[in-house]
Design a protein around this motif. Structure first.
Motif, mmCIF file in Angstrom:
data_model
loop_
_atom_site.group_PDB
_atom_site.id
_atom_site.type_symbol
_atom_site.label_atom_id
_atom_site.label_comp_id
_atom_site.label_asym_id
_atom_site.label_seq_id
_atom_site.Cartn_x
_atom_site.Cartn_y
_atom_site.Cartn_z
ATOM 1 N N LYS A 5 25.818 4.038 25.226
ATOM 2 C CA LYS A 5 26.692 3.395 24.525
ATOM 3 C C LYS A 5 25.805 2.831 22.870
ATOM 4 C CE LYS A 5 29.346 1.159 28.428
ATOM 5 N NZ LYS A 5 28.630 2.511 29.832
ATOM 6 N N THR A 6 26.071 2.358 22.104
ATOM 7 C CA THR A 6 26.119 2.203 20.675
ATOM 8 C C THR A 6 26.554 1.209 20.371
ATOM 9 O OG1 THR A 6 27.287 3.663 19.882
ATOM 10 C CG2 THR A 6 25.014 3.613 19.881
ATOM 11 N N TYR A 7 26.579 0.329 19.827
ATOM 12 C CA TYR A 7 27.738 -1.827 19.430
ATOM 13 C C TYR A 7 27.157 -1.203 18.080
ATOM 14 C CZ TYR A 7 26.332 -2.329 24.529
ATOM 15 O OH TYR A 7 25.834 -1.954 25.607
ATOM 16 N N ASP A 8 29.062 -1.849 17.613
ATOM 17 C CA ASP A 8 28.775 -2.218 16.194
ATOM 18 C C ASP A 8 27.956 -3.589 15.445
ATOM 19 O OD1 ASP A 8 30.714 -3.412 17.008
ATOM 20 O OD2 ASP A 8 33.014 -2.943 16.706
ATOM 21 N N LYS A 9 28.459 -3.399 14.149
ATOM 22 C CA LYS A 9 27.449 -5.221 14.345
ATOM 23 C C LYS A 9 28.043 -6.156 13.975
ATOM 24 C CE LYS A 9 26.479 -7.771 9.141
ATOM 25 N NZ LYS A 9 27.139 -8.498 9.986
ATOM 26 N N GLU A 10 29.712 -6.142 15.262
ATOM 27 C CA GLU A 10 30.133 -7.625 15.785
ATOM 28 C C GLU A 10 29.303 -7.539 17.472
ATOM 29 O OE1 GLU A 10 34.157 -8.959 17.416
ATOM 30 O OE2 GLU A 10 34.677 -7.083 16.790
ATOM 31 N N LYS A 11 29.301 -7.103 18.216
ATOM 32 C CA LYS A 11 28.777 -6.672 18.853
ATOM 33 C C LYS A 11 27.430 -6.459 19.156
ATOM 34 C CE LYS A 11 33.028 -5.248 21.609
ATOM 35 N NZ LYS A 11 33.678 -5.608 20.301
ATOM 36 N N ILE A 166 4.489 -0.317 39.782
ATOM 37 C CA ILE A 166 5.048 -0.313 40.097
ATOM 38 C C ILE A 166 6.428 1.397 40.135
ATOM 39 C CG2 ILE A 166 7.907 -0.546 40.958
ATOM 40 C CD1 ILE A 166 6.255 -3.767 41.476
ATOM 41 N N ASP A 167 6.630 2.350 40.215
ATOM 42 C CA ASP A 167 6.472 3.477 40.030
ATOM 43 C C ASP A 167 8.063 3.897 40.585
ATOM 44 O OD1 ASP A 167 7.046 4.274 42.229
ATOM 45 O OD2 ASP A 167 5.255 5.787 41.272
ATOM 46 N N ASN A 168 9.181 3.020 41.316
ATOM 47 C CA ASN A 168 10.081 3.102 41.676
ATOM 48 C C ASN A 168 11.747 1.690 41.105
ATOM 49 O OD1 ASN A 168 8.692 1.087 43.793
ATOM 50 N ND2 ASN A 168 10.272 1.627 45.538
ATOM 51 N N PHE A 169 11.169 1.755 40.250
ATOM 52 C CA PHE A 169 12.214 0.622 39.897
ATOM 53 C C PHE A 169 11.699 0.774 38.105
ATOM 54 C CE2 PHE A 169 11.679 -1.330 43.830
ATOM 55 C CZ PHE A 169 13.143 -2.258 44.088
ATOM 56 N N PHE A 170 12.746 1.214 37.605
ATOM 57 C CA PHE A 170 13.102 0.370 35.828
ATOM 58 C C PHE A 170 13.565 0.558 35.165
ATOM 59 C CE2 PHE A 170 12.995 4.898 39.073
ATOM 60 C CZ PHE A 170 12.427 5.511 38.422
ATOM 61 N N GLY A 171 13.150 -0.143 33.219
ATOM 62 C CA GLY A 171 13.815 -0.497 32.885
ATOM 63 C C GLY A 171 15.393 0.480 32.830
ATOM 64 N N HIS A 172 16.119 -0.015 31.791
ATOM 65 C CA HIS A 172 17.475 0.229 31.752
ATOM 66 C C HIS A 172 17.921 -0.140 30.816
ATOM 67 C CE1 HIS A 172 18.505 -4.298 32.428
ATOM 68 N NE2 HIS A 172 17.344 -3.848 33.095
ATOM 69 N N GLY A 173 19.374 0.633 30.569
ATOM 70 C CA GLY A 173 20.298 0.167 28.644
ATOM 71 C C GLY A 173 21.123 -0.621 29.465
ATOM 72 N N LEU A 205 17.102 8.103 22.768
ATOM 73 C CA LEU A 205 17.701 6.533 22.127
ATOM 74 C C LEU A 205 18.518 6.847 21.001
ATOM 75 C CD1 LEU A 205 15.229 3.993 23.339
ATOM 76 C CD2 LEU A 205 16.687 4.825 24.689
ATOM 77 N N PRO A 206 19.882 6.850 20.718
ATOM 78 C CA PRO A 206 20.390 6.786 19.369
ATOM 79 C C PRO A 206 19.969 5.308 18.685
ATOM 80 C CG PRO A 206 21.231 6.134 21.400
ATOM 81 C CD PRO A 206 20.420 6.783 22.171
ATOM 82 N N LEU A 207 20.489 5.562 17.346
ATOM 83 C CA LEU A 207 21.173 4.127 16.488
ATOM 84 C C LEU A 207 21.685 3.188 17.177
ATOM 85 C CD1 LEU A 207 19.796 3.021 13.747
ATOM 86 C CD2 LEU A 207 21.569 4.323 12.582
ATOM 87 N N LEU A 248 16.350 -5.236 23.871
ATOM 88 C CA LEU A 248 16.434 -4.459 22.064
ATOM 89 C C LEU A 248 17.372 -4.258 21.631
ATOM 90 C CD1 LEU A 248 14.352 -2.262 22.855
ATOM 91 C CD2 LEU A 248 12.799 -3.303 23.353
ATOM 92 N N ILE A 249 17.207 -4.142 20.503
ATOM 93 C CA ILE A 249 18.421 -3.079 19.879
ATOM 94 C C ILE A 249 17.552 -1.952 19.078
ATOM 95 C CG2 ILE A 249 20.093 -2.830 18.104
ATOM 96 C CD1 ILE A 249 20.607 -6.284 18.636
ATOM 97 N N ILE A 250 17.761 -0.584 19.695
ATOM 98 C CA ILE A 250 16.638 -0.115 18.406
ATOM 99 C C ILE A 250 17.863 0.854 17.054
ATOM 100 C CG2 ILE A 250 16.385 3.182 18.539
ATOM 101 C CD1 ILE A 250 15.276 1.516 20.529
ATOM 102 N N LEU A 251 16.436 0.012 16.306
ATOM 103 C CA LEU A 251 17.265 0.600 14.544
ATOM 104 C C LEU A 251 16.704 1.655 14.261
ATOM 105 C CD1 LEU A 251 15.749 -2.817 13.648
ATOM 106 C CD2 LEU A 251 18.066 -2.375 14.228
ATOM 107 N N GLU A 252 16.869 2.112 13.405
ATOM 108 C CA GLU A 252 16.260 3.075 12.252
ATOM 109 C C GLU A 252 14.909 3.270 12.141
ATOM 110 O OE1 GLU A 252 17.248 5.826 8.422
ATOM 111 O OE2 GLU A 252 18.094 4.302 8.984
#
Length: 260
Positions: A5-11, A166-173, A205-207, A248-252
């Motif tokens: 998913k990606t998010y617009d300015k309001e979100k 630890i390699d059996n738990f992860f970060g995530h969206g 990772l998309p913008l 965190l938000i992925i920026l350009e």
């Protein structure tokens, strides 16, 4: 693989507000972490503050978890359940994981805090875990590969300590839900794991996608097990564990951390 998913300015603005509530909650908890307090008292402080700020504790009732925060002490890595009889002692370390939902948008962050005076080894573990997060985001931006994150974490941890990851738990969206695509490995997959994770680590990772990076570092073995409460994850050798996480938000041209 599901779409990211990606998010617009309001979100994104709502995510920033959610992250601010979360960051303030962690600051409040840090000021209350002292010998003698119970983990349930910390839970109640966090839940009250989140609600007063217009948020909702997103962990509460998530997959049946009964509390607003996770409180993991010493050898407890993650998902520790607050209890009225769990009293913090001088020399402990405690990892606190908090989730906030604000106007439908979720953020997630964790810190490991000292309780009173702690050992130099414990201090090093906390600091290496924290710094591994910042190494992970160094150079991260739109169209970076997910696999780059875990590689940076592992390279930093291995070059600065003999700790394990630890390699059996992860970060995530994260965003509309507490956990979303993609998985974010905190390590460089070995040959066996690479077969399973090959599609994950190639994802770019998309913008304006939103992720939570959360290295979970152990003083000894990387092996963990789930405790009798069916939630708390503990190190197999009983040695210390630490956890550091931000949303965190992925920026350009980089990232924006919304939970600091």
């Amino acid at each position: 693989m599901k779409s990211i998913k990606t998010y617009d300015k309001e979100k994104l603005d709502l995510l920033r507000q959610s992250g601010k509530i979360l960051a303030n909650t962690l600051n409040l908890l840090e000021s209350n972490i002292n010998p003698g307090i119970t983990t349930m008292e910390l839970n109640n402080i966090a839940e009250k503050h989140i609600i007063e700020q217009g948020g909702i504790p997103s962990f509460k009732d998530y997959n049946g978890f009964p509390c607003a925060i996770c409180t993991s002490i010493n050898e407890e890595s993650i998902h520790g359940m607050p209890r009225v009889d769990k009293v913090l002692k001088d020399g402990d370390i405690i990892s606190v994981d908090v989730g906030v939902r604000y106007n439908g948008l979720c953020t997630d962050a964790a810190r490991t805090f000292p309780v009173g005076k702690i050992s130099d080894d414990a201090k090093k573990l906390i600091e290496i875990t924290k710094q591994s997060f910042y190494q992970a985001i160094n150079g991260l931006k739109a169209l970076s590969k997910v696999g780059d994150i875990g590689e940076r974490i592992e390279d930093f941890v291995k070059s600065n300590s003999n700790f394990s990851i630890i390699d059996n738990f992860f970060g995530h969206g994260v965003g509309y839900n507490v956990h979303e695509e993609p998985l974010i490995p905190n390590f460089r997959p070995d040959r066996k794991a690479k077969k399973i994770l090959k599609d994950v680590i190639r994802i770019r990772l998309p913008l304006h996608s939103v992720i939570a990076i959360e290295p979970m570092i152990n003083q000894g073995t990387k092996t963990v097990k789930t405790g009798s409460d069916k939630w708390t994850v503990v190190t197999a050798d009983g040695k210390l564990a630490a956890h550091y996480e931000n949303t965190l938000i992925i920026l350009e041209d980089g990232v924006e951390i919304v939970t600091e």
